[in-house]
Design a protein around this motif. Structure first.
Motif, short mmCIF file in Angstrom:
data_model
loop_
_atom_site.label_atom_id
_atom_site.label_comp_id
_atom_site.label_asym_id
_atom_site.label_seq_id
_atom_site.Cartn_x
_atom_site.Cartn_y
_atom_site.Cartn_z
N CYS B 88 0.87 -1.18 0.00
CA CYS B 88 0.00 0.00 0.00
C CYS B 88 0.90 1.23 0.00
CB CYS B 88 -0.87 -0.06 1.26
SG CYS B 88 -1.95 1.34 1.49
N VAL B 89 0.56 2.24 -0.78
CA VAL B 89 1.47 3.37 -1.01
C VAL B 89 0.72 4.69 -1.01
CG1 VAL B 89 3.25 4.30 -2.55
CG2 VAL B 89 2.87 1.84 -2.46
N SER B 90 1.31 5.70 -0.34
CA SER B 90 0.78 7.06 -0.45
C SER B 90 1.94 8.00 -0.72
CB SER B 90 0.05 7.47 0.84
OG SER B 90 0.99 7.61 1.89
N ASN B 91 1.65 9.18 -1.24
CA ASN B 91 2.76 10.09 -1.48
C ASN B 91 3.13 10.82 -0.18
OD1 ASN B 91 0.29 11.76 -1.92
ND2 ASN B 91 1.80 13.36 -2.22
N SER B 92 4.37 11.29 -0.13
CA SER B 92 4.89 11.88 1.10
C SER B 92 4.74 13.40 1.06
CB SER B 92 6.37 11.53 1.24
OG SER B 92 7.13 12.27 0.31
N ASN B 93 5.21 14.05 2.11
CA ASN B 93 5.15 15.51 2.19
C ASN B 93 5.90 16.18 1.04
OD1 ASN B 93 3.58 15.82 4.48
ND2 ASN B 93 5.34 15.54 5.84
N SER B 94 6.98 15.53 0.59
CA SER B 94 7.77 16.14 -0.48
C SER B 94 7.03 16.04 -1.81
CB SER B 94 9.12 15.44 -0.60
OG SER B 94 8.97 14.20 -1.26
N GLY B 95 6.03 15.20 -1.86
CA GLY B 95 5.28 15.04 -3.11
C GLY B 95 5.87 14.01 -4.02
N TYR B 96 7.16 14.18 -4.34
CA TYR B 96 7.79 13.26 -5.29
C TYR B 96 7.97 11.87 -4.69
CZ TYR B 96 9.05 17.65 -7.54
OH TYR B 96 9.02 18.89 -8.12
N ALA B 97 8.37 11.82 -3.42
CA ALA B 97 8.67 10.53 -2.80
C ALA B 97 7.37 9.85 -2.38
CB ALA B 97 9.57 10.72 -1.60
N LEU B 98 7.40 8.52 -2.32
CA LEU B 98 6.24 7.75 -1.90
C LEU B 98 6.54 7.05 -0.58
CD1 LEU B 98 5.24 6.05 -5.29
CD2 LEU B 98 4.25 8.10 -4.24
N ASN B 99 5.50 6.87 0.21
CA ASN B 99 5.60 6.08 1.43
C ASN B 99 5.04 4.70 1.16
OD1 ASN B 99 6.60 8.21 3.12
ND2 ASN B 99 4.54 9.08 3.11
N PHE B 100 5.86 3.69 1.34
CA PHE B 100 5.43 2.31 1.10
C PHE B 100 5.14 1.62 2.43
CE2 PHE B 100 6.28 1.40 -3.38
CZ PHE B 100 7.00 2.53 -3.75
N GLY B 101 4.01 0.93 2.49
CA GLY B 101 3.78 0.03 3.60
C GLY B 101 4.71 -1.17 3.48
N LYS B 102 4.78 -1.96 4.54
CA LYS B 102 5.67 -3.12 4.52
C LYS B 102 5.08 -4.30 3.75
CE LYS B 102 8.17 -2.07 8.77
NZ LYS B 102 8.57 -2.57 10.11
N GLY B 103 3.81 -4.19 3.42
CA GLY B 103 3.22 -5.22 2.58
C GLY B 103 2.38 -6.22 3.33
N THR B 104 1.41 -6.76 2.62
CA THR B 104 0.55 -7.84 3.10
C THR B 104 0.78 -9.04 2.22
OG1 THR B 104 -1.15 -6.31 3.89
CG2 THR B 104 -1.84 -8.58 3.46
N SER B 105 1.09 -10.16 2.84
CA SER B 105 1.39 -11.38 2.09
C SER B 105 0.12 -12.18 1.83
CB SER B 105 2.38 -12.23 2.90
OG SER B 105 2.63 -13.45 2.25
N LEU B 106 -0.08 -12.55 0.58
CA LEU B 106 -1.24 -13.36 0.18
C LEU B 106 -0.77 -14.67 -0.41
CD1 LEU B 106 -4.28 -13.79 -0.52
CD2 LEU B 106 -3.82 -12.66 -2.71
N LEU B 107 -1.34 -15.76 0.08
CA LEU B 107 -1.08 -17.08 -0.50
C LEU B 107 -2.42 -17.69 -0.91
CD1 LEU B 107 0.88 -19.37 -1.17
CD2 LEU B 107 0.53 -20.25 1.14
N VAL B 108 -2.56 -17.94 -2.19
CA VAL B 108 -3.77 -18.57 -2.72
C VAL B 108 -3.46 -20.05 -2.95
CG1 VAL B 108 -5.51 -18.57 -4.55
CG2 VAL B 108 -4.43 -16.41 -3.83
N THR B 109 -4.28 -20.89 -2.34
CA THR B 109 -4.00 -22.33 -2.39
C THR B 109 -5.03 -23.07 -3.25
OG1 THR B 109 -5.23 -22.59 -0.34
CG2 THR B 109 -2.86 -22.34 -0.16
N PRO B 110 -4.62 -24.19 -3.86
CA PRO B 110 -5.54 -24.94 -4.73
C PRO B 110 -6.71 -25.54 -3.93
CG PRO B 110 -3.28 -25.70 -5.01
CD PRO B 110 -3.28 -24.77 -3.83
#
Lengths: 111, 110
Positions: B88-110
């Protein structure tokens, strides 16, 4: 299609060596970025550049410097590599305030 | 406090299931929001931008709630190939830079 390339996929260097990581983008993007990514810490911004010869420090600039002599090329320099700089290094570029596009990454190991 | 916070998961779901991820952002001045997908040992790739009115791209739907400062991603009819980490990502105060979340892991199983 946006293309961001990085000079090496894998690199092994010794402690104290000077290391150059190069990034080239072909989309005429104004902005370029260097990140490192480590397990559990996510992406962390090292430096970014919004124009040729312009640079701004990110969240973790210590131990790194950058160079942007041409619009399409952004280099990350590790002046004296240390083991705690072993990481995945990712370069990205963007236009204005838009989404960033990443290169394939360089996995650097410092021994 | 992190700029963007996400539940790291992992989310384990069967093929065909619907799964939703949320994230929160702290900077009320952020204007740009994105979801990225990252496969193991690969670079993050833009999945979709997130617009105020919500937007859909095939099986993927993104929503933005500015009042509560959260962003969501809904994946319908999950495929094995959807297994990845979603940033998940939003832009930062500087505008140009982005703030990235650490991520959510998804595993889809058969």
């Amino acid at each position: 299609d946006v293309k961001v390339t990085q000079s090496s996929r894998y690199l092994v260097k010794r402690t104290g060596e000077k290391v150059f990581l190069e990034c080239v983008q072909d989309m005429d993007h104004e902005n370029m970025f260097w990140y490192r990514q480590d397990p559990g810490l996510g992406l962390r911004l090292i430096y970014f550049s919004y124009d040729v010869k312009m640079k701004e420090k990110g969240d973790i600039p210590e131990g790194y410097s950058v160079s942007r002599e041409k619009k399409e090329r952004f280099s990350l320099i590790l002046e004296s590599a240390s083991t705690n700089q072993t990481s995945m290094y990712l370069c990205a570029s963007s236009w204005d305030y838009k989404a960033q596009y990443f290169g394939p990454g360089t996995r650097l190991t410092v021994t | 406090r992190k700029e963007v916070e996400q539940d790291p998961g992992p989310f384990n779901v069967p093929e065909g299931a619907t799964v939703a991820f949320n994230c929160t952002y702290s900077n009320s001045a952020s204007q740009s929001f994105f979801w990225y997908r990252q496969d193991c040992r690969k670079e993050p790739k833009l999945l979709m931008s997130v617009y105020s009115s919500g937007n859909e791209d095939g099986r993927f739907t993104a929503q933005l709630n500015r009042a509560s400062q959260y962003i969501s991603l809904l994946i319908r009819d999950s495929k094995l190939s959807d297994s990845a980490t979603y940033l998940c990502v939003s832009n930062s105060n500087s505008g140009y830079a982005l703030n990235f979340g650490k991520g959510t892991s998804l595993l889809v199983t058969p």
